[in-house]
Design an enzyme around this catalytic site. Structure first.
Site, PDB file in Angstrom:
ATOM      1  N   ALA A  66       0.864  -1.175   0.000  1.00 13.88           N
ATOM      2  CA  ALA A  66       0.000   0.000   0.000  1.00 13.88           C
ATOM      3  C   ALA A  66       0.907   1.234   0.000  1.00 13.88           C
ATOM      4  O   ALA A  66       2.067   1.164   0.419  1.00 13.88           O
ATOM      5  CB  ALA A  66      -0.887  -0.013   1.236  1.00 13.88           C
ATOM      6  N   GLY A 111       0.590  -4.946   0.885  1.00 12.93           N
ATOM      7  CA  GLY A 111      -0.566  -5.017   0.000  1.00 12.93           C
ATOM      8  C   GLY A 111      -0.280  -5.764  -1.294  1.00 12.93           C
ATOM      9  O   GLY A 111      -1.203  -6.256  -1.948  1.00 12.93           O
ATOM     10  N   GLU A 114      -0.738  -9.338  -0.373  1.00 11.24           N
ATOM     11  CA  GLU A 114      -2.183  -9.493  -0.161  1.00 11.24           C
ATOM     12  C   GLU A 114      -2.921  -9.556  -1.502  1.00 11.24           C
ATOM     13  O   GLU A 114      -3.841 -10.354  -1.687  1.00 11.24           O
ATOM     14  CB  GLU A 114      -2.704  -8.340   0.710  1.00 11.24           C
ATOM     15  CG  GLU A 114      -2.217  -8.456   2.159  1.00 11.24           C
ATOM     16  CD  GLU A 114      -2.429  -7.197   2.978  1.00 11.24           C
ATOM     17  OE1 GLU A 114      -2.121  -6.098   2.467  1.00 11.24           O
ATOM     18  OE2 GLU A 114      -2.910  -7.298   4.119  1.00 11.24           O
ATOM     19  N   GLU A 134       4.569  -4.907   7.326  1.00 13.27           N
ATOM     20  CA  GLU A 134       3.861  -3.780   7.946  1.00 13.27           C
ATOM     21  C   GLU A 134       4.349  -3.458   9.349  1.00 13.27           C
ATOM     22  O   GLU A 134       4.363  -2.285   9.753  1.00 13.27           O
ATOM     23  CB  GLU A 134       2.353  -4.041   7.969  1.00 13.27           C
ATOM     24  CG  GLU A 134       1.680  -3.983   6.607  1.00 13.27           C
ATOM     25  CD  GLU A 134       1.674  -5.315   5.868  1.00 13.27           C
ATOM     26  OE1 GLU A 134       2.409  -6.240   6.267  1.00 13.27           O
ATOM     27  OE2 GLU A 134       0.943  -5.417   4.883  1.00 13.27           O
TER      28      GLU A 134
HETATM   29  N1  COA Z   1       4.601   3.081  -0.840  1.00 16.87           N
HETATM   30  C1  COA Z   1       4.981   4.225  -1.400  1.00 16.87           C
HETATM   31  N2  COA Z   1       6.119   4.357  -2.104  1.00 16.87           N
HETATM   32  C2  COA Z   1       6.897   3.268  -2.224  1.00 16.87           C
HETATM   33  C3  COA Z   1       6.556   2.035  -1.655  1.00 16.87           C
HETATM   34  C4  COA Z   1       5.345   1.968  -0.924  1.00 16.87           C
HETATM   35  N3  COA Z   1       4.908   0.833  -0.372  1.00 16.87           N
HETATM   36  N4  COA Z   1       7.536   1.144  -1.918  1.00 16.87           N
HETATM   37  C5  COA Z   1       8.444   1.794  -2.662  1.00 16.87           C
HETATM   38  N5  COA Z   1       8.065   3.083  -2.842  1.00 16.87           N
HETATM   39  C6  COA Z   1       8.763   4.142  -3.573  1.00 16.87           C
HETATM   40  C7  COA Z   1       9.947   4.687  -2.808  1.00 16.87           C
HETATM   41  O1  COA Z   1       9.532   5.655  -1.856  1.00 16.87           O
HETATM   42  C8  COA Z   1      10.767   5.265  -3.914  1.00 16.87           C
HETATM   43  O2  COA Z   1      10.198   6.489  -4.315  1.00 16.87           O
HETATM   44  P1  COA Z   1      11.141   7.788  -4.593  1.00 16.87           P
HETATM   45  O3  COA Z   1      12.065   7.342  -5.698  1.00 16.87           O
HETATM   46  O4  COA Z   1      10.185   8.839  -5.002  1.00 16.87           O
HETATM   47  O5  COA Z   1      11.858   8.055  -3.308  1.00 16.87           O
HETATM   48  C9  COA Z   1      10.538   4.280  -5.053  1.00 16.87           C
HETATM   49  O6  COA Z   1       9.331   3.600  -4.751  1.00 16.87           O
HETATM   50  C10 COA Z   1      11.639   3.246  -5.175  1.00 16.87           C
HETATM   51  O7  COA Z   1      11.768   2.575  -3.929  1.00 16.87           O
HETATM   52  P2  COA Z   1      13.183   2.445  -3.161  1.00 16.87           P
HETATM   53  O8  COA Z   1      12.872   2.224  -1.705  1.00 16.87           O
HETATM   54  O9  COA Z   1      14.070   3.571  -3.505  1.00 16.87           O
HETATM   55  O10 COA Z   1      13.741   1.100  -3.833  1.00 16.87           O
HETATM   56  P3  COA Z   1      14.788   0.088  -3.182  1.00 16.87           P
HETATM   57  O11 COA Z   1      15.227  -0.817  -4.297  1.00 16.87           O
HETATM   58  O12 COA Z   1      15.834   0.793  -2.405  1.00 16.87           O
HETATM   59  O13 COA Z   1      13.923  -0.778  -2.133  1.00 16.87           O
HETATM   60  C11 COA Z   1      11.994  -2.004  -1.368  1.00 16.87           C
HETATM   61  C12 COA Z   1      12.880  -1.609  -2.561  1.00 16.87           C
HETATM   62  C13 COA Z   1      10.789  -2.747  -1.906  1.00 16.87           C
HETATM   63  C14 COA Z   1      12.790  -2.929  -0.413  1.00 16.87           C
HETATM   64  C15 COA Z   1      11.571  -0.725  -0.600  1.00 16.87           C
HETATM   65  O14 COA Z   1      11.025   0.197  -1.539  1.00 16.87           O
HETATM   66  C16 COA Z   1      10.530  -0.948   0.475  1.00 16.87           C
HETATM   67  O15 COA Z   1      10.849  -1.457   1.532  1.00 16.87           O
HETATM   68  N6  COA Z   1       9.277  -0.550   0.200  1.00 16.87           N
HETATM   69  C17 COA Z   1       8.208  -0.593   1.176  1.00 16.87           C
HETATM   70  C18 COA Z   1       7.718  -1.995   1.385  1.00 16.87           C
HETATM   71  C19 COA Z   1       6.638  -2.014   2.453  1.00 16.87           C
HETATM   72  O16 COA Z   1       6.876  -1.742   3.614  1.00 16.87           O
HETATM   73  N7  COA Z   1       5.418  -2.355   2.022  1.00 16.87           N
HETATM   74  C20 COA Z   1       4.304  -2.452   2.918  1.00 16.87           C
HETATM   75  C21 COA Z   1       3.562  -1.195   2.976  1.00 16.87           C
HETATM   76  S1  COA Z   1       2.192  -1.351   4.096  1.00 16.87           S
END
Ligand code: COA
Length: 260
Positions: A66, A111, A114, A134
């Site tokens: 999400a 999400g 999910e 989460e």
């Molecule tokens: N919501 C909003 N934005 C997200 C996102 C999310 N769940 N997951 C990734 N993004 C965005 C990042 O903020 C970033 O945006 P920006 O370039 O404008 O700063 C872009 O996507 C790329 O992500 P980034 O974190 O830079 O990539 P990465 O390769 O370093 O890491 C992940 C990849 C998937 C490990 C990391 O993005 C992450 O942990 N995401 C969240 C996962 C999460 O907690 N999901 C559950 C949400 S309830």
């Protein structure tokens, strides 16, 4: 408009729905959730669509969760409403009367996992990583993660993934029963489309019967589920496709199903 976050294309009877926010790793904001809900309602109503494949744009993510930026500012009532909207969309996917295959091409987190779990089948690239992270945000899964993972993979796996927040690789997800198949990343699309094509040629009313029975059975006691299955089994005898399928077997030829 919300449609901008989705791409929808048809390959014969297979509809491919792609979450398209690659710069945000296809995170589900409200507009995307709404667009997905509408896209699945349309797929359900469209007789030309026999199977749906759901995936994420870009090489990196199926859906990375999400949208954290959108959630960060929500209050309690808004958080609940966000969860209910996500859950309603995913329930629409889960109860679709035609098969939905998740083509998990990368991160399926929060999400994203999910969303994959409400699909009927999941094929993952070897490079995919799946998890419910989460708790790392001070949150819990809100789009059905604690409930569908429990039903799919059991209590031990659910508690491990949801309590630690740590993702698992595709091989472990396969061992836990979270995905059906793991394939090399460069074969993901071809193998998924081959499976989708196979299902698109099957008898649609029989597939629908299986989906209905599994959905009902997953939420009821065995006696109720068996009664439902027997009723659905009986209904199949009123279909032309059942006559065609059994006749084709006896005549040693491939069946041609008509969705009647
Ligand atoms: N919501 C909003 N934005 C997200 C996102 C999310 N769940 N997951 C990734 N993004 C965005 C990042 O903020 C970033 O945006 P920006 O370039 O404008 O700063 C872009 O996507 C790329 O992500 P980034 O974190 O830079 O990539 P990465 O390769 O370093 O890491 C992940 C990849 C998937 C490990 C990391 O993005 C992450 O942990 N995401 C969240 C996962 C999460 O907690 N999901 C559950 C949400 S309830």
């Amino acid at each position: 408009m919300s449609e901008a976050t989705l791409r929808v294309e048809d390959h014969d009877a297979v509809r491919v729905v792609t979450v398209h926010r690659p710069d945000k790793l296809n995170a589900l904001n409200s507009a995307t959730i709404e667009a997905l809900h509408r896209a699945f309602e349309q797929a359900a109503a469209d007789e030309t669509v026999r199977v749906v494949v759901l995936t994420g744009a870009g090489p990196k993510a199926f859906v990375a969760g999400a949208d954290i930026a959108e959630m960060a500012g929500l209050r309690a009532a808004e958080g609940r409403d966000f969860a209910l909207r996500g859950q309603a969309m995913m329930r629409c996917v889960e109860t679709l009367p035609k098969p939905v295959i998740a083509m998990v091409n990368g991160f399926a987190l929060g999400g994203g996992l999910e969303l994959a779990m409400c699909c009927h089948l999941r094929i993952a690239a070897e490079t995919a990583r799946l998890g419910q992270p989460e708790v790392n945000l001070g949150l819990i899964p809100g789009f059905g993660g604690t409930q569908r993972l429990l039903r799919l993979a059991g209590r031990a796996a659910t508690l491990e993934l949801c309590l630690t927040g740590a993702p698992v690789d595709a091989g472990r997800a396969l061992a836990l029963g979270i995905v059906n198949r793991v394939v090399p990343a460069d074969e993901l699309r071809a193998q998924t489309m081959a499976l989708a094509g196979q299902l698109a040629n099957a008898a649609p009313l029989a597939l629908r019967g299986v989906l209905d029975c599994v959905n009902v059975g997953g939420e009821s006691a065995i006696g109720e589920g068996l009664a439902y299955e027997a009723a659905q089994f009986g209904l199949m005898f009123a279909t032309e496709d059942m006559r065609e399928g059994t006749r084709a077997f006896l005549e040693r030829r491939p069946p041609v199903f008509s969705n009647r």
